[in-house]
Scaffold this motif. Structure first.
Motif, short mmCIF file in Angstrom:
data_model
loop_
_atom_site.label_atom_id
_atom_site.label_comp_id
_atom_site.label_asym_id
_atom_site.label_seq_id
_atom_site.Cartn_x
_atom_site.Cartn_y
_atom_site.Cartn_z
N ALA A 117 0.55 -1.15 -0.14
CA ALA A 117 -0.34 -0.07 0.04
C ALA A 117 0.95 1.07 -0.02
O ALA A 117 1.83 1.27 0.01
N HIS A 118 0.49 1.85 -0.66
CA HIS A 118 0.61 3.56 -0.56
C HIS A 118 2.25 3.74 -2.11
O HIS A 118 2.97 2.41 -2.29
N ALA B 192 5.93 2.89 -1.23
CA ALA B 192 6.20 1.48 -1.16
C ALA B 192 5.70 0.93 -2.68
O ALA B 192 7.17 0.32 -2.11
N ARG C 206 5.77 2.32 3.75
CA ARG C 206 4.28 2.44 3.62
C ARG C 206 3.72 3.28 4.90
O ARG C 206 2.65 4.05 5.80
N SER D 71 5.13 7.00 5.52
CA SER D 71 4.21 7.67 4.65
C SER D 71 2.82 7.99 5.71
O SER D 71 3.03 9.13 5.42
N TRP D 72 2.66 6.46 6.18
CA TRP D 72 1.91 7.21 7.40
C TRP D 72 1.93 7.75 7.93
O TRP D 72 1.50 9.37 8.49
N GLU E 87 2.69 11.43 6.50
CA GLU E 87 1.51 12.51 5.48
C GLU E 87 0.62 12.43 6.90
O GLU E 87 -0.06 13.82 6.95
N LYS E 88 0.55 11.42 6.64
CA LYS E 88 -1.23 11.96 7.51
C LYS E 88 -0.81 11.61 8.66
O LYS E 88 -1.68 12.61 9.68
N TYR F 6 -3.18 2.84 16.85
CA TYR F 6 -3.11 2.28 15.89
C TYR F 6 -1.38 1.69 16.00
O TYR F 6 -1.14 0.76 16.36
#
Lengths: 222, 222
Positions: free
Chosen positions: A62-63, A66, B93, B96-97, B100-101, B143
């Motif tokens: 995912a992403h 990646a 992933r 980036s989580w 970015e998020k 999470y």
């Protein structure tokens, strides 16, 4: 066959489609209506975003970043990054430039407002956002032109993920007819070169129901 | 010696400082007041953001992702990503989580509003943004706790760039005393493990003029 969960006007999904095309890897495309937030899809990617790549053996990536790095590691030829670490860093700097900066300043304000907002049920497009996007895209086109004047491709001497990422975003905006191509001839010539690659062809054949692209969208000699 | 242009409360700068520490690479830290938009700094990174790494020979690497991948390629030991492409994809992933998020949903809304906005001269913090950031951080902590319960480290069995990125963001919010640690014991235990690494120590010694961290900030047994 591997499956790519995507959306036709998601720039990051388009990027992965071009990468797959360049590496001659086949993938079944599955449109994911991310606004539905399907539990089965959230299990693949808790961020709820496309693209997501699922390999035959179930391996799920995912992403966009990646996925592109994964495909580069798994299928190194043809390479979409130069071999030297500093050259690769320049590719990655520009990939982030387009996936983060261009996306926030242009893609989100134009494609986001005009198309995605409708699907997400977030109301009417904001004319202020659209004006800002149109103003920002000129600055970005000039930066692309500036790079293209000095280098064979955006990140240096070889065609790379930087060109793919930039062109993927521009192609979404171009589908709406919102790229002021007359502004910068170098940027236009660079885009024509990317657009004429076989990996780009499937994107030019995209047609979203109820939203026709302008005539020049699929024209290689625009 | 190499130079890292950074800011003390920039999560992405902190991430690179931890990576340098893990790899035992020395760097001269130079605070860059990005809100001044110095032409000399914009020449290093047209995006005007930190971190930027400048090597002894003048090689300049801009953007946190480009820098961390560059350091991993140039100095592969100790590795901060597992050797298999799918494992590396999971690290990326999560990187980036958080970059970015988590950044958009937490760091920007708390550190951005309370600290950066002041320097950027963009007015008073928005209480609405701060409320949203405080609500979002709880979801992110859960999470992290969920991942930490199931894996040795966030992305799998080895300590990686995913742990470093998550901890770098949390450490900025923790400097403001805004992490509700009591909410999730697994997330807290995971953070304590990262915080006790020698590479983290310089961050805990940071003191920003006019902004004292809470007592527990530098406490390894918080």
């Amino acid at each position: 066959m591997r499956t790519l969960h995507h959306l036709a006007l998601s720039a990051k999904s388009r990027k992965i489609r071009i990468v797959l095309g360049e590496k001659r890897l086949e993938a079944h495309l599955k449109a994911e209506q991310i606004w539905d937030r399907r539990p089965e899809f959230l299990a693949l990617n808790p961020a709820g975003e496309v693209p997501v790549l699922v390999e035959d053996d179930g391996t799920t990536i995912a992403h966009a970043t990646a996925i592109s790095e994964y495909l580069e590691e798994m299928h190194p030829s043809p390479a979409l990054m130069p071999p030297d670490p500093a050259g690769r860093a320049e590719v990655r700097r520009l990939v982030s430039w387009f996936d983060e900066k261009f996306e926030a300043e242009v893609t989100d304000l134009l494609v986001g407002e005009k198309v995605m907002k409708r699907f997400l049920g977030r109301g009417e497009p904001s004319s202020e956002a659209i004006r800002a996007g149109m103003s920002n895209i000129s600055i970005h086109l000039d930066y692309i032109g500036w790079l293209a004047e000095r280098r064979s491709w955006l990140a240096g001497e070889v065609f790379s993920l930087a060109d793919i990422t930039a062109a993927a975003h521009l192609s979404c905006v171009d589908y709406l007819g919102d790229v002021p191509w007359d502004r910068n001839p170098e940027a236009r010539t660079w885009y024509a070169r990317v657009k004429s690659r076989p990996s780009f062809r499937p994107l030019l054949a995209d047609h979203i129901t109820g939203l026709q692209p302008p005539k020049h969208y699929a024209d290689l000699d625009f």
